[in-house]
Design a protein around this motif. Structure first.
Motif, PDB file in Angstrom:
ATOM      1  N   LEU A  12     -17.176  -0.968   2.329  1.00 38.11           N
ATOM      2  CA  LEU A  12     -17.554   0.170   3.174  1.00 38.11           C
ATOM      3  C   LEU A  12     -18.024   1.340   2.321  1.00 38.11           C
ATOM      4  O   LEU A  12     -19.001   2.017   2.654  1.00 38.11           O
ATOM      5  CB  LEU A  12     -16.377   0.594   4.044  1.00 38.11           C
ATOM      6  CG  LEU A  12     -16.633   1.748   5.019  1.00 38.11           C
ATOM      7  CD1 LEU A  12     -17.783   1.429   5.962  1.00 38.11           C
ATOM      8  CD2 LEU A  12     -15.368   2.071   5.811  1.00 38.11           C
ATOM      9  N   ARG A  13     -17.348   1.577   1.193  1.00 34.37           N
ATOM     10  CA  ARG A  13     -17.761   2.655   0.299  1.00 34.37           C
ATOM     11  C   ARG A  13     -19.172   2.397  -0.233  1.00 34.37           C
ATOM     12  O   ARG A  13     -19.998   3.318  -0.315  1.00 34.37           O
ATOM     13  CB  ARG A  13     -16.772   2.791  -0.854  1.00 34.37           C
ATOM     14  CG  ARG A  13     -17.115   3.948  -1.811  1.00 34.37           C
ATOM     15  CD  ARG A  13     -15.995   4.213  -2.800  1.00 34.37           C
ATOM     16  NE  ARG A  13     -15.677   3.041  -3.592  1.00 34.37           N
ATOM     17  CZ  ARG A  13     -14.537   2.355  -3.514  1.00 34.37           C
ATOM     18  NH1 ARG A  13     -13.603   2.733  -2.659  1.00 34.37           N
ATOM     19  NH2 ARG A  13     -14.327   1.299  -4.263  1.00 34.37           N
ATOM     20  N   ARG A  31      -6.395   1.278   7.211  1.00 34.25           N
ATOM     21  CA  ARG A  31      -6.233   2.730   7.222  1.00 34.25           C
ATOM     22  C   ARG A  31      -6.838   3.320   8.495  1.00 34.25           C
ATOM     23  O   ARG A  31      -7.905   2.886   8.935  1.00 34.25           O
ATOM     24  CB  ARG A  31      -6.935   3.322   5.993  1.00 34.25           C
ATOM     25  CG  ARG A  31      -6.510   4.755   5.665  1.00 34.25           C
ATOM     26  CD  ARG A  31      -7.492   5.380   4.705  1.00 34.25           C
ATOM     27  NE  ARG A  31      -7.653   4.638   3.472  1.00 34.25           N
ATOM     28  CZ  ARG A  31      -7.181   5.027   2.303  1.00 34.25           C
ATOM     29  NH1 ARG A  31      -6.514   6.160   2.211  1.00 34.25           N
ATOM     30  NH2 ARG A  31      -7.396   4.305   1.218  1.00 34.25           N
ATOM     31  N   PRO A  32      -6.200   4.314   9.148  1.00 34.41           N
ATOM     32  CA  PRO A  32      -6.766   4.955  10.339  1.00 34.41           C
ATOM     33  C   PRO A  32      -8.149   5.526  10.056  1.00 34.41           C
ATOM     34  O   PRO A  32      -8.451   5.944   8.933  1.00 34.41           O
ATOM     35  CB  PRO A  32      -5.760   6.062  10.667  1.00 34.41           C
ATOM     36  CG  PRO A  32      -4.480   5.586  10.072  1.00 34.41           C
ATOM     37  CD  PRO A  32      -4.858   4.842   8.825  1.00 34.41           C
ATOM     38  N   LEU A  37     -12.600  10.111   5.433  1.00 29.83           N
ATOM     39  CA  LEU A  37     -12.408  11.271   4.570  1.00 29.83           C
ATOM     40  C   LEU A  37     -12.146  10.851   3.132  1.00 29.83           C
ATOM     41  O   LEU A  37     -12.678  11.431   2.183  1.00 29.83           O
ATOM     42  CB  LEU A  37     -11.266  12.130   5.095  1.00 29.83           C
ATOM     43  CG  LEU A  37     -11.554  12.921   6.365  1.00 29.83           C
ATOM     44  CD1 LEU A  37     -10.285  13.572   6.887  1.00 29.83           C
ATOM     45  CD2 LEU A  37     -12.625  13.969   6.127  1.00 29.83           C
ATOM     46  N   GLU A  38     -11.330   9.825   2.952  1.00 28.22           N
ATOM     47  CA  GLU A  38     -11.003   9.374   1.598  1.00 28.22           C
ATOM     48  C   GLU A  38     -12.221   8.754   0.918  1.00 28.22           C
ATOM     49  O   GLU A  38     -12.501   9.042  -0.258  1.00 28.22           O
ATOM     50  CB  GLU A  38      -9.865   8.362   1.655  1.00 28.22           C
ATOM     51  CG  GLU A  38      -9.538   7.696   0.316  1.00 28.22           C
ATOM     52  CD  GLU A  38      -9.114   8.687  -0.768  1.00 28.22           C
ATOM     53  OE1 GLU A  38      -9.203   8.327  -1.961  1.00 28.22           O
ATOM     54  OE2 GLU A  38      -8.690   9.814  -0.422  1.00 28.22           O
ATOM     55  N   LEU A  71     -16.776   9.264  -2.985  1.00 28.32           N
ATOM     56  CA  LEU A  71     -18.205   9.317  -3.269  1.00 28.32           C
ATOM     57  C   LEU A  71     -18.609  10.682  -3.803  1.00 28.32           C
ATOM     58  O   LEU A  71     -19.419  10.791  -4.721  1.00 28.32           O
ATOM     59  CB  LEU A  71     -19.006   8.999  -2.002  1.00 28.32           C
ATOM     60  CG  LEU A  71     -18.907   7.559  -1.494  1.00 28.32           C
ATOM     61  CD1 LEU A  71     -19.605   7.427  -0.150  1.00 28.32           C
ATOM     62  CD2 LEU A  71     -19.510   6.592  -2.499  1.00 28.32           C
ATOM     63  N   ASP A  72     -18.017  11.721  -3.235  1.00 29.65           N
ATOM     64  CA  ASP A  72     -18.331  13.076  -3.671  1.00 29.65           C
ATOM     65  C   ASP A  72     -17.907  13.290  -5.114  1.00 29.65           C
ATOM     66  O   ASP A  72     -18.642  13.860  -5.916  1.00 29.65           O
ATOM     67  CB  ASP A  72     -17.636  14.078  -2.757  1.00 29.65           C
ATOM     68  CG  ASP A  72     -17.910  15.525  -3.162  1.00 29.65           C
ATOM     69  OD1 ASP A  72     -19.070  15.827  -3.480  1.00 29.65           O
ATOM     70  OD2 ASP A  72     -16.968  16.328  -3.176  1.00 29.65           O
ATOM     71  N   GLU A  73     -16.717  12.819  -5.463  1.00 26.19           N
ATOM     72  CA  GLU A  73     -16.236  12.998  -6.831  1.00 26.19           C
ATOM     73  C   GLU A  73     -17.089  12.220  -7.819  1.00 26.19           C
ATOM     74  O   GLU A  73     -17.280  12.641  -8.959  1.00 26.19           O
ATOM     75  CB  GLU A  73     -14.779  12.540  -6.929  1.00 26.19           C
ATOM     76  CG  GLU A  73     -13.807  13.478  -6.228  1.00 26.19           C
ATOM     77  CD  GLU A  73     -12.373  13.022  -6.366  1.00 26.19           C
ATOM     78  OE1 GLU A  73     -12.159  11.878  -6.839  1.00 26.19           O
ATOM     79  OE2 GLU A  73     -11.465  13.784  -5.994  1.00 26.19           O
ATOM     80  N   GLY A  74     -17.623  11.090  -7.370  1.00 23.26           N
ATOM     81  CA  GLY A  74     -18.447  10.291  -8.265  1.00 23.26           C
ATOM     82  C   GLY A  74     -19.813  10.886  -8.501  1.00 23.26           C
ATOM     83  O   GLY A  74     -20.458  10.597  -9.501  1.00 23.26           O
TER      84      GLY A  74
END
Length: 400
Positions: A180-181, A205-206, A212-213, A218-221
């Motif tokens: 999914l990521r 996971r909900p 959000l996770e 992705l944002d941190e990468g």
């Protein structure tokens, strides 16, 4: 069991389709031309119509044109070995669920019928300009069970939802959250929905915390070093856009006693605001304003806003929720509806789009305070709201 009408002037194909579909448990009838099809539709409207495009005299497009008038609830499927792009577009405009290119496989036929059955209570078609995250949120809020096929030059795969929750994803050799990521990271591509397919459950996971996770990862990468001066310029433009000069003469004050027990409470609100900013790509700042006093209860920003600018933004928030014109609206609404004054306020959520930013604002504690999230315009609107609402349980207990 699905009721199906097959229309084709090829006797051999018509017979083969009737036999195949009957063997699968469907209730099937078949005719050879448009006139006979219209007569059959008037007598009893089937759930699904499967019609050939090229036939003598009238063709499949003629039949689709007449279909809403004689059997508006019937969902059509067009089949042809010679359909042009114009034929495809016209059939879609007339409500065709699928255009099957001859020769097609039994699997393709079953998928088309399943899609037609699923369309009984909704629309189907092409939508331009929506992101993958937008569509996932739509299916989540609608509690839909659906399979989403993702195509693209970078990454292709499938996402499976059950009752609005993502339960499985696959992209190449990857499965679960990793897949999914990868699909979310692709950014562009094509999307096609279909009936839910059987699959293993690899994601538990909900939905909200899952997206959000993954978006945080992705944002941190991808995140580059922040240009603080440029971010401040953006924020200062926002203050000017709101019609404020930044002097803070009438802006709400921030409690100076951050060493007291009240200061400890503000520190906890600051931490919750920081959590909101960190959860969403493009977040600039998050703050909480007391709507009774105008006090800024807590704030966190990533753009190094000055204290004066923080207070100006808080003052603008007060104007939007408790300004004199808002008060007049509340009085007029109560008078129009014959309602007594009960202290209730009119606005609960506000979304403001300005030149550079989105502003998400929501009242909490029954209108006692408002939480504000400011993001860049690259932020997905749905994720902005989801992040804001996800930290409310952490903030509300600390609002005096």
């Amino acid at each position: 069991m699905t009721s199906i009408l097959v229309v084709d002037d090829d006797e051999q194909l018509r017979w083969a389709l009737e036999r195949e579909l009957s063997a699968e448990g469907h209730e099937v009838s078949a005719v050879s031309n448009v006139a006979a099809a219209l007569e059959a539709l008037r007598e009893r409207a089937p759930e699904v119509l499967i019609t050939d495009l090229r036939m003598s005299e009238q063709d499949g497009i003629d039949l689709l044109t007449e279909l809403p008038r004689v059997a508006g609830s019937t969902r059509p499927i067009l089949m042809s070995a010679y359909a042009t792009a114009a034929d495809h577009d016209r059939a879609t405009e007339l409500g065709a669920v699928r255009v099957l290119c001859k020769p097609f496989t039994p699997v393709e036929l079953r998928e088309a019928i399943a899609q037609a059955v699923e369309c009984e209570s909704g629309f189907r078609g092409s939508v331009h300009g929506l992101s993958l995250v937008d569509l996932l949120q739509m299916f989540h809020f609608g509690q839909r069970s659906v399979t989403l096929a993702v195509g693209g030059a970078a990454t292709a795969g499938r996402i499976h939802l059950q009752a609005g929750e993502v339960v499985h994803a696959e992209a190449g050799e990857r499965r679960g959250e990793e897949a999914l990521r990868a699909l979310l990271a692709a950014g562009t591509g094509s999307l096609r929905t279909g009936p839910p397919e059987g699959c293993p459950r690899t994601i538990r996971r909900p939905f909200d915390s899952l997206l959000l996770e993954l978006l945080r990862q992705l944002d941190e990468g991808e995140r580059a070093e922040v240009d603080v001066d440029a971010a401040f310029d953006v924020a200062f433009d926002e203050a000017n856009w709101l019609g404020l000069d930044g002097a803070g003469d009438s802006a709400p004050a921030v409690d100076p006693d951050r060493s007291s027990s009240g200061g400890e409470t503000m520190g906890k609100i600051d931490d919750a605001c920081k959590t909101a900013v960190e959860k969403v790509d493009g977040s600039v700042a998050c703050g909480v304003v007391d709507l009774d006093t105008g006090m800024l209860l807590g704030i966190h920003n990533s753009a190094q806003y000055t204290q004066t600018l923080n207070e100006v933004v808080a003052g603008a928030t007060m104007d939007m929720f408790r300004g004199p014109n808002v008060g007049r609206i509340e009085q007029m609404v109560r008078a129009h509806r014959g309602m007594e004054e009960d202290g209730a306020h009119y606005f609960e959520e506000i979304h403001v789009t300005s030149r550079h930013n989105y502003h998400f604002m929501k009242t909490i504690r029954g209108g006692k305070a408002v939480i504000v999230l400011v993001t860049k315009k690259s932020t997905n609107i749905g994720m902005g709201w989801a992040s804001l609402k996800s930290v409310i349980p952490e903030i509300e207990p600390h609002v005096p």
